[in-house]
Design an enzyme around this catalytic site. Structure first.
Site, PDB file in Angstrom:
ATOM      1  N   GLY A 199       0.821  -1.204   0.000  1.00  0.00           N
ATOM      2  CA  GLY A 199       0.000   0.000   0.000  1.00  0.00           C
ATOM      3  C   GLY A 199       0.851   1.249   0.000  1.00  0.00           C
ATOM      4  O   GLY A 199       2.017   1.230   0.400  1.00  0.00           O
ATOM      5  N   LYS A 200       0.256   2.327  -0.448  1.00  0.00           N
ATOM      6  CA  LYS A 200       0.959   3.605  -0.486  1.00  0.00           C
ATOM      7  C   LYS A 200      -0.016   4.695  -0.100  1.00  0.00           C
ATOM      8  O   LYS A 200      -1.083   4.824  -0.685  1.00  0.00           O
ATOM      9  CB  LYS A 200       1.530   3.861  -1.881  1.00  0.00           C
ATOM     10  CG  LYS A 200       2.390   5.128  -1.993  1.00  0.00           C
ATOM     11  CD  LYS A 200       3.009   5.220  -3.365  1.00  0.00           C
ATOM     12  CE  LYS A 200       3.796   6.503  -3.553  1.00  0.00           C
ATOM     13  NZ  LYS A 200       4.895   6.639  -2.565  1.00  0.00           N
ATOM     14  N   GLY A 201       0.339   5.477   0.927  1.00  0.00           N
ATOM     15  CA  GLY A 201      -0.536   6.540   1.401  1.00  0.00           C
ATOM     16  C   GLY A 201       0.152   7.878   1.390  1.00  0.00           C
ATOM     17  O   GLY A 201       1.250   8.043   0.836  1.00  0.00           O
ATOM     18  N   VAL A 218       4.007   0.943   2.330  1.00  0.00           N
ATOM     19  CA  VAL A 218       4.060  -0.324   3.057  1.00  0.00           C
ATOM     20  C   VAL A 218       4.432  -1.440   2.088  1.00  0.00           C
ATOM     21  O   VAL A 218       3.807  -1.599   1.038  1.00  0.00           O
ATOM     22  CB  VAL A 218       2.719  -0.645   3.741  1.00  0.00           C
ATOM     23  CG1 VAL A 218       2.842  -1.926   4.567  1.00  0.00           C
ATOM     24  CG2 VAL A 218       2.267   0.513   4.622  1.00  0.00           C
ATOM     25  N   ASP A 255      -8.812   7.123  14.282  1.00  0.00           N
ATOM     26  CA  ASP A 255      -8.742   6.842  12.838  1.00  0.00           C
ATOM     27  C   ASP A 255      -9.402   5.511  12.503  1.00  0.00           C
ATOM     28  O   ASP A 255      -8.934   4.776  11.635  1.00  0.00           O
ATOM     29  CB  ASP A 255      -7.288   6.845  12.375  1.00  0.00           C
ATOM     30  CG  ASP A 255      -7.160   7.088  10.863  1.00  0.00           C
ATOM     31  OD1 ASP A 255      -8.133   7.565  10.253  1.00  0.00           O
ATOM     32  OD2 ASP A 255      -6.091   6.806  10.301  1.00  0.00           O
TER      33      ASP A 255
END
EC number: 2.7.11.1
Length: 404
Positions: free
Chosen positions: A29-31, A36, A153
């Site tokens: 994942g990429k935020g 990650v 969150d």
């Protein structure tokens, strides 16, 4: 002085991660704040028997760096706990270089709850599945609050499924430490009693809700000004004034700038439960302003017959935090609700079988990775910084953009 947590992983928590030895198996994942990866240590775990998740943040952003360090601090507190919670992550190791800050966590092969929900018929969960996941999430939030941590969150994307099928909360960069308020042990809520009606057929909730909304009038307007901050004095407890969270999950008190405490997590739990039941959040508008207005003035809409589940959601989505379910006695109030009747809270991981068990990873990584497989962490980011090659083009007098 803080100590590193122990771990059964091939990693040694007493030493820093060696990024040069880590090989990326895939991008998880990429935020906005970091990336990650699924990685393994090419030296100590050449057979890839113990891959783990690596979250890596570029230190060029001061804000991202500050949040990364805070998340690591929270994870260390959770990992050092003498009574760890099975639904909260364990920090395996961490590392910081001149360019990056990184930390390792157990790999959750089941993905997140949002992806799992979208794979279901009509994009919703059944009542029994909702009960299973909610029970574990309530226990995780209860543990955090007991430690004086407000999560802030909660959303489906931050609820991961372990290999066992049980949940794990992730992403603690928006969390904050608060002193737990001193509140009366017992408090009578003025909300209606749980409905005795049997639970409705959840497979038709999505369609019923759509029909129901066609008959509803537009909500009245309300002024939304999230910039304004007003600090209120609450005896016996500490509140935060920071404006954080995901738009559709932000509580009314945060939007109003009244300050907030642990009750924001119970509000988010109500939004999450509604989304699990109907496949959409209760207050989503056409834009942020309309969403915030809905949060402030609109009541959640329910289709079908009233049930214990809809009653639980209604109690969690009370706009006044002091009247919200969970405000006065925390998770104890929620655990006592009729929806959770029969749940053996102390034996969640032993008695109940998870409704979904993740399949083995697509590539079945264990034992199938050669020495040439994967790529290095630094190699990945160096490629990102390399400008793309220019597209080939023909030299033509009709093309004014050709350079000679």
């Amino acid at each position: 002085m803080e100590t590193r947590p122990s771990s059964s992983s091939s990693l040694s928590p007493a030493t820093n991660l060696n990024l040069d030895r880590l090989k990326v198996l895939k991008l998880l994942g990429k935020g906005a704040t970091g990336t990650v990866f699924l990685v393994h240590d090419s030296v100590s775990d050449s057979s890839v028997s113990s891959p783990f998740a690596l979250k890596l943040v570029d230190k060029s952003s001061a804000s991202s760096l500050r949040r990364a360090r805070w998340e690591i601090q929270i994870l260390r507190r959770l990992s050092d706990d003498t009574n760890p919670n099975p639904f909260l992550p364990k920090l395996l190791a961490s590392s910081e270089s001149s360019e990056f800050i990184a930390w390792a966590l157990p790999y959750c092969s089941g993905g997140d709850l949002n992806v799992l929900r979208q794979r279901q018929n009509d994009g919703v969960f059944s009542s029994s599945v909702i009960k299973f996941y909610l029970a574990e999430i309530v226990c995780a939030l209860d543990h955090l609050h007991t430690m004086g941590i407000a999560y802030r969150d909660l959303k489906p994307e931050n609820i991961l499924l372990q290999e066992s099928g049980h949940v794990t909360l992730t992403d603690f960069d928006l969390s904050c430490s608060l002193n737990k308020p001193t509140r009366p042990e017992f408090y009578h809520l003025s909300d209606p009693e749980p409905d005795p009606n049997p639970e409705s057929n959840l497979s038709h909730n999505k369609k019923s809700l759509r029909i129901f909304r066609q008959k509803k009038k537009k909500t009245k307007s309300a002024r939304v000004n999230p910039i304004t901050r007003r600090r209120l004095s609450f005896s016996g407890g500490e509140r935060s004034n920071s404006f954080v969270g995901t738009d559709e999950y932000i509580s009314p008190e945060v939007i109003r700038g009244d300050g907030h405490d642990f009750a924001v997590d119970w509000w988010a739990l109500g939004v999450l439960t509604y989304e699990m039941m109907y496949g959409e959040t209760p207050f989503k508008g056409r834009n942020k302003k309309e969403t915030f207005r809905n949060v402030l003035v609109k009541e959640p809409e329910f289709a079908g017959k009233p049930s214990d589940l809809t009653d639980l959601i209604r109690r969690l989505l009370v706009k006044d935090p002091t009247k919200r379910f969970g405000f006065w006695r925390g998770a104890a109030e929620i655990k006592e609700h009729a929806f959770f009747k029969g749940v053996r809270w102390e034996l969640l991981t032993e008695v109940l079988r998870p409704p979904f068990i993740p399949l083995r990873d697509d590539g079945d990584l264990t034992g199938k990775v050669t020495e040439e497989s994967g790529f290095g962490i630094k190699e990945y980011f160096e490629k990102l910084k390399t400008p793309p090659l220019p597209l080939p083009h023909e030299c033509s007098e009709n093309n004014p953009f050709v350079d000679f």
